[in-house]
Design an enzyme around this catalytic site. Structure first.
Site, mmCIF file in Angstrom:
data_model
loop_
_atom_site.group_PDB
_atom_site.id
_atom_site.type_symbol
_atom_site.label_atom_id
_atom_site.label_comp_id
_atom_site.label_asym_id
_atom_site.label_seq_id
_atom_site.Cartn_x
_atom_site.Cartn_y
_atom_site.Cartn_z
ATOM 1 N N GLU A 45 24.081 29.079 -1.925
ATOM 2 C CA GLU A 45 25.138 29.682 -2.751
ATOM 3 C C GLU A 45 25.539 31.047 -2.226
ATOM 4 O OE1 GLU A 45 23.720 29.304 -6.815
ATOM 5 O OE2 GLU A 45 24.107 27.133 -6.739
ATOM 6 N N CYS A 54 27.153 22.975 -0.108
ATOM 7 C CA CYS A 54 26.305 21.921 -0.677
ATOM 8 C C CYS A 54 25.231 21.480 0.317
ATOM 9 C CB CYS A 54 27.148 20.702 -1.045
ATOM 10 S SG CYS A 54 28.263 20.939 -2.432
ATOM 11 N N GLU A 56 24.282 18.448 1.166
ATOM 12 C CA GLU A 56 24.705 17.360 2.053
ATOM 13 C C GLU A 56 25.513 17.914 3.228
ATOM 14 O OE1 GLU A 56 25.096 17.691 -1.191
ATOM 15 O OE2 GLU A 56 25.073 15.775 -2.249
ATOM 16 N N CYS A 90 31.652 16.517 -0.582
ATOM 17 C CA CYS A 90 30.566 16.018 0.272
ATOM 18 C C CYS A 90 30.828 14.582 0.713
ATOM 19 C CB CYS A 90 29.239 16.089 -0.465
ATOM 20 S SG CYS A 90 28.610 17.769 -0.585
HETATM 21 N N1 THU Z 1 25.723 20.914 -4.973
HETATM 22 C C1 THU Z 1 25.245 20.286 -3.870
HETATM 23 O O1 THU Z 1 24.426 20.842 -3.121
HETATM 24 N N2 THU Z 1 25.679 19.025 -3.593
HETATM 25 C C2 THU Z 1 26.589 18.340 -4.348
HETATM 26 O O2 THU Z 1 26.984 17.255 -3.987
HETATM 27 C C3 THU Z 1 27.079 18.920 -5.595
HETATM 28 C C4 THU Z 1 26.669 20.300 -5.893
HETATM 29 C C5 THU Z 1 25.272 22.271 -5.272
HETATM 30 C C6 THU Z 1 26.323 23.341 -5.160
HETATM 31 C C7 THU Z 1 25.774 24.416 -6.060
HETATM 32 O O3 THU Z 1 24.879 25.217 -5.330
HETATM 33 C C8 THU Z 1 24.990 23.646 -7.109
HETATM 34 O O4 THU Z 1 24.799 22.337 -6.595
HETATM 35 C C9 THU Z 1 25.681 23.545 -8.461
HETATM 36 O O5 THU Z 1 26.962 23.054 -8.337
#
Ligand code: THU
Length: 131
Positions: A45, A54, A56, A90
């Site tokens: 983040e 994200c 993925e 993603c």
């Molecule tokens: N997030 C992912 O890592 N992958 C996803 O497919 C959806 C969301 C993360 C982004 C953020 O850091 C947290 O999950 C909340 O949205």
């Protein structure tokens, strides 16, 4: 179908490394490339929220950085009930490389949902350059 143990362990390691000071929502991803390499990704983040990456997408970036272009299986590990599935962005990033790959969504209770990239994103965008 269960997730392969090696990939699940790698996804859990990535989960532990997630940088999530804002959402506190960890996501760990691990994929196995066509050559058999296991590649991990965690969500990262940012204080400027839109710059968040994200898990993925982190894994795909790491795969390409290693010189690989195809993956066969991906595990996404969260503590969600039911297990979290990859977000829309993603899905497009995964479809760029391996539409036929298996995707296993797993949570801490071991609940596993298995599908494929193309099932997650039917009709993915493809650039068809005009003549
Ligand atoms: N997030 C992912 O890592 N992958 C996803 O497919 C959806 C969301 C993360 C982004 C953020 O850091 C947290 O999950 C909340 O949205």
């Amino acid at each position: 179908m269960g997730a392969p143990q090696e990939l699940l362990e790698a996804a859990k390691e990535a989960f532990e490394n997630a940088y999530v000071p804002y959402s506190h929502f960890r996501v760990g991803a691990a994929l196995r490339t066509a050559r058999g390499t296991v590649v991990k990704g965690a969500n990262v983040e940012n204080t400027s929220f839109g710059l968040t990456r994200c898990a993925e997408q982190s894994a795909i970036q790491a795969m390409v950085t290693l010189g690989e272009r195809d993956f066969e299986e991906l595990v996404v590990y969260t503590e969600s009930e039911p297990p979290s599935s990859p977000c829309g962005a993603c899905r497009q990033v995964l479809a760029e490389f391996s539409p036929n790959a298996l995707v296993h969504m797993v949570n801490r209770n071991g609940v596993t949902v298995t599908t494929t990239v193309s099932e997650l994103l039917p009709g993915a965008f493809r650039l068809e350059p005009s003549a």
